[in-house]
Design a protein around this motif. Structure first.
Motif, PDB file in Angstrom:
ATOM      1  N   VAL A  89       7.463 -45.295  21.835  1.00  0.00           N
ATOM      2  CA  VAL A  89       6.664 -44.076  21.734  1.00  0.00           C
ATOM      3  C   VAL A  89       5.930 -44.062  20.391  1.00  0.00           C
ATOM      4  N   VAL A  90       4.673 -43.640  20.426  1.00  0.00           N
ATOM      5  CA  VAL A  90       3.836 -43.631  19.222  1.00  0.00           C
ATOM      6  C   VAL A  90       3.245 -42.238  19.006  1.00  0.00           C
ATOM      7  N   TYR A  91       3.367 -41.764  17.766  1.00  0.00           N
ATOM      8  CA  TYR A  91       2.702 -40.527  17.343  1.00  0.00           C
ATOM      9  C   TYR A  91       1.804 -40.849  16.159  1.00  0.00           C
ATOM     10  N   VAL A  92       0.694 -40.110  16.055  1.00  0.00           N
ATOM     11  CA  VAL A  92      -0.256 -40.296  14.963  1.00  0.00           C
ATOM     12  C   VAL A  92      -0.361 -39.006  14.157  1.00  0.00           C
ATOM     13  N   ASP A  93      -0.156 -39.122  12.832  1.00  0.00           N
ATOM     14  CA  ASP A  93      -0.406 -38.008  11.928  1.00  0.00           C
ATOM     15  C   ASP A  93      -1.813 -38.197  11.374  1.00  0.00           C
ATOM     16  N   ALA A  94      -2.760 -37.406  11.880  1.00  0.00           N
ATOM     17  CA  ALA A  94      -4.173 -37.557  11.516  1.00  0.00           C
ATOM     18  C   ALA A  94      -4.636 -36.503  10.533  1.00  0.00           C
ATOM     19  N   SER A  95      -3.693 -35.873   9.816  1.00  0.00           N
ATOM     20  CA  SER A  95      -4.071 -34.793   8.898  1.00  0.00           C
ATOM     21  C   SER A  95      -4.940 -35.283   7.745  1.00  0.00           C
ATOM     22  N   GLY A  96      -4.923 -36.606   7.470  1.00  0.00           N
ATOM     23  CA  GLY A  96      -5.730 -37.150   6.389  1.00  0.00           C
ATOM     24  C   GLY A  96      -7.104 -37.621   6.822  1.00  0.00           C
ATOM     25  N   LEU A  97      -7.462 -37.375   8.066  1.00  0.00           N
ATOM     26  CA  LEU A  97      -8.781 -37.783   8.571  1.00  0.00           C
ATOM     27  C   LEU A  97      -9.745 -36.605   8.547  1.00  0.00           C
ATOM     28  N   PRO A  98     -11.009 -36.851   8.224  1.00  0.00           N
ATOM     29  CA  PRO A  98     -11.996 -35.762   8.295  1.00  0.00           C
ATOM     30  C   PRO A  98     -12.278 -35.398   9.750  1.00  0.00           C
ATOM     31  N   GLU A  99     -12.732 -34.180   9.965  1.00  0.00           N
ATOM     32  CA  GLU A  99     -13.043 -33.759  11.327  1.00  0.00           C
ATOM     33  C   GLU A  99     -14.181 -34.619  11.877  1.00  0.00           C
ATOM     34  N   PRO A 100     -14.016 -35.167  13.078  1.00  0.00           N
ATOM     35  CA  PRO A 100     -15.069 -36.037  13.625  1.00  0.00           C
ATOM     36  C   PRO A 100     -16.328 -35.254  13.951  1.00  0.00           C
ATOM     37  N   PRO A 101     -17.498 -35.876  13.810  1.00  0.00           N
ATOM     38  CA  PRO A 101     -18.746 -35.177  14.163  1.00  0.00           C
ATOM     39  C   PRO A 101     -18.825 -34.931  15.671  1.00  0.00           C
ATOM     40  N   LYS A 102     -19.705 -34.036  16.074  1.00  0.00           N
ATOM     41  CA  LYS A 102     -19.865 -33.701  17.483  1.00  0.00           C
ATOM     42  C   LYS A 102     -20.259 -34.949  18.277  1.00  0.00           C
ATOM     43  N   GLY A 103     -19.593 -35.118  19.431  1.00  0.00           N
ATOM     44  CA  GLY A 103     -19.881 -36.276  20.285  1.00  0.00           C
ATOM     45  C   GLY A 103     -19.096 -37.519  19.914  1.00  0.00           C
ATOM     46  N   GLY A 121      -5.078 -44.831  22.832  1.00  0.00           N
ATOM     47  CA  GLY A 121      -5.394 -43.413  23.027  1.00  0.00           C
ATOM     48  C   GLY A 121      -6.470 -42.883  22.114  1.00  0.00           C
ATOM     49  N   LEU A 122      -6.884 -41.643  22.429  1.00  0.00           N
ATOM     50  CA  LEU A 122      -7.904 -40.924  21.666  1.00  0.00           C
ATOM     51  C   LEU A 122      -7.297 -39.663  21.054  1.00  0.00           C
ATOM     52  N   LEU A 123      -7.815 -39.276  19.905  1.00  0.00           N
ATOM     53  CA  LEU A 123      -7.375 -38.019  19.287  1.00  0.00           C
ATOM     54  C   LEU A 123      -8.311 -36.904  19.756  1.00  0.00           C
ATOM     55  N   SER A 124      -8.132 -36.511  21.018  1.00  0.00           N
ATOM     56  CA  SER A 124      -9.002 -35.492  21.629  1.00  0.00           C
ATOM     57  C   SER A 124      -8.634 -34.104  21.124  1.00  0.00           C
ATOM     58  N   ASN A 125      -9.593 -33.171  21.225  1.00  0.00           N
ATOM     59  CA  ASN A 125      -9.385 -31.785  20.769  1.00  0.00           C
ATOM     60  C   ASN A 125      -8.851 -31.756  19.340  1.00  0.00           C
ATOM     61  N   PHE A 126      -9.509 -32.524  18.485  1.00  0.00           N
ATOM     62  CA  PHE A 126      -9.048 -32.703  17.110  1.00  0.00           C
ATOM     63  C   PHE A 126      -8.966 -31.373  16.364  1.00  0.00           C
ATOM     64  N   GLN A 127      -9.985 -30.544  16.485  1.00  0.00           N
ATOM     65  CA  GLN A 127     -10.025 -29.287  15.742  1.00  0.00           C
ATOM     66  C   GLN A 127      -8.961 -28.310  16.229  1.00  0.00           C
ATOM     67  N   PRO A 159     -13.006 -51.970  19.527  1.00  0.00           N
ATOM     68  CA  PRO A 159     -13.245 -51.164  18.332  1.00  0.00           C
ATOM     69  C   PRO A 159     -14.591 -51.468  17.674  1.00  0.00           C
ATOM     70  N   THR A 160     -15.229 -50.404  17.195  1.00  0.00           N
ATOM     71  CA  THR A 160     -16.455 -50.549  16.408  1.00  0.00           C
ATOM     72  C   THR A 160     -16.026 -50.750  14.954  1.00  0.00           C
ATOM     73  N   MET A 161     -16.048 -51.993  14.498  1.00  0.00           N
ATOM     74  CA  MET A 161     -15.478 -52.322  13.190  1.00  0.00           C
ATOM     75  C   MET A 161     -16.231 -51.646  12.049  1.00  0.00           C
ATOM     76  N   GLU A 162     -17.539 -51.380  12.256  1.00  0.00           N
ATOM     77  CA  GLU A 162     -18.295 -50.682  11.214  1.00  0.00           C
ATOM     78  C   GLU A 162     -17.806 -49.246  11.023  1.00  0.00           C
ATOM     79  N   GLN A 163     -17.063 -48.736  12.022  1.00  0.00           N
ATOM     80  CA  GLN A 163     -16.538 -47.371  11.957  1.00  0.00           C
ATOM     81  C   GLN A 163     -15.007 -47.379  11.861  1.00  0.00           C
ATOM     82  N   LEU A 164     -14.461 -48.418  11.220  1.00  0.00           N
ATOM     83  CA  LEU A 164     -13.020 -48.514  11.000  1.00  0.00           C
ATOM     84  C   LEU A 164     -12.646 -47.574   9.849  1.00  0.00           C
ATOM     85  N   TYR A 165     -11.939 -46.496  10.177  1.00  0.00           N
ATOM     86  CA  TYR A 165     -11.596 -45.490   9.161  1.00  0.00           C
ATOM     87  C   TYR A 165     -10.309 -45.812   8.429  1.00  0.00           C
TER      88      TYR A 165
END
Length: 262
Positions: free
Chosen positions: A180-194, A214-220, A251-257
């Motif tokens: 099982v995997v969980y992600v703590d994404a509190s250190g990521l900026p809010e993704p732009p629309k789309g 997986g995706l971090l959907s409904n981030f806000q 993965p889009t490597m140019e957008q590797l956060y």
């Protein structure tokens, strides 16, 4: 019928209002001649109506209103002959009609006011229910986050910011027994629309092989920023990229956060 029952029947009010038939008027007149209590009650009703019409008071007692209503209903839509007995009775009947109209109008306004109050209360209850549901969801999310952090079976992998977002960071909580995997994404900026963050389980050897988990959907909306993603086996590293909504096949490597080794 005893005098008390006759007085309380509502017939005398209808008599004063001029709403009885000729035969009923004669019956009341006869009763008034025979019984002083009946006559006194008629006089009392007439005085009350004259006072009521002169002041235009918008109140009719509930008991009088119900008595009049019940007597009118018994007539089953009969045509009522409004023949005045004399000029004073004519004036009293006219005054009674005005008083009755004002009283009914007042009751109607009160009814509408009550309906508006009920509607307002229903809206407040709906808002309260929404707040309760939101609070329950928040408490559940908080409990999930605490359980993930406190689980001693979880391996914690720190993901550091990369070129596109040097200050970004995240954590992976991976239970190698249950996968099982969980992600703590509190250190990521809010993704732009789309856009959405996509999580990758990486094998480094013999060549870099990314697998989307997986995706971090409904981030806000996720206040705790703890996300459950798909299970993974044999991961050697984890990465997070910013992808178009719905995710990408690779993965889009140019957008590797963020990126971190196990």
């Amino acid at each position: 019928m005893e005098n008390k029952e006759y007085i309380e029947s509502g017939t005398l009010e209808l008599y004063v209002y001029g709403l009885l038939t000729e035969s009923e008027n004669k019956e009341v007149s006869t009763m008034a001649l025979k019984h002083s209590e009946v006559k006194d009650e008629i006089v009392s009703i007439e005085k009350a109506i004259i006072n009521l019409s002169s002041s235009f008071s918008p109140f009719i007692s509930h008991s009088q209103f119900e008595k009049i209503k019940s007597q009118l209903e018994l007539k089953h839509n009969k045509v009522v002959d409004f023949k005045p007995r004399n000029s004073s009775v004519s004036y009293i009947g006219w005054a009674a009609s005005i008083a009755l109209f004002i009283g009914i109008s007042f009751q109607y306004l009160k009814l509408n006011e009550s309906k508006n109050q009920v509607a307002t209360i229903e809206k407040e209850i709906s808002k309260l229910q929404e707040n309760v549901v939101g609070l329950e969801f928040k408490n559940k999310s908080t409990a999930t986050a605490l359980n993930v952090i406190r689980d001693e079976n979880n391996t914690v992998i720190a993901l550091a910011g990369q070129t596109v977002a040097p200050t970004a960071k995240a954590k992976i909580y991976w239970n190698k027994q249950t996968q099982v995997v969980y992600v703590d994404a509190s250190g990521l900026p809010e993704p732009p629309k789309g856009k959405e963050y996509q999580i990758w389980s990486l094998k480094l050897l013999p060549q870099l092989t990314p697998t989307s988990i997986g995706l971090l959907s409904n981030f806000q909306a996720n206040q705790s920023k703890i996300f459950a993603v798909d299970k993974t086996i044999g991961a050697e590293a984890f990465g997070i990229t910013l992808e178009p909504a719905g995710g990408s096949a690779s993965p889009t490597m140019e957008q590797l956060y963020t990126l971190g080794k196990v």
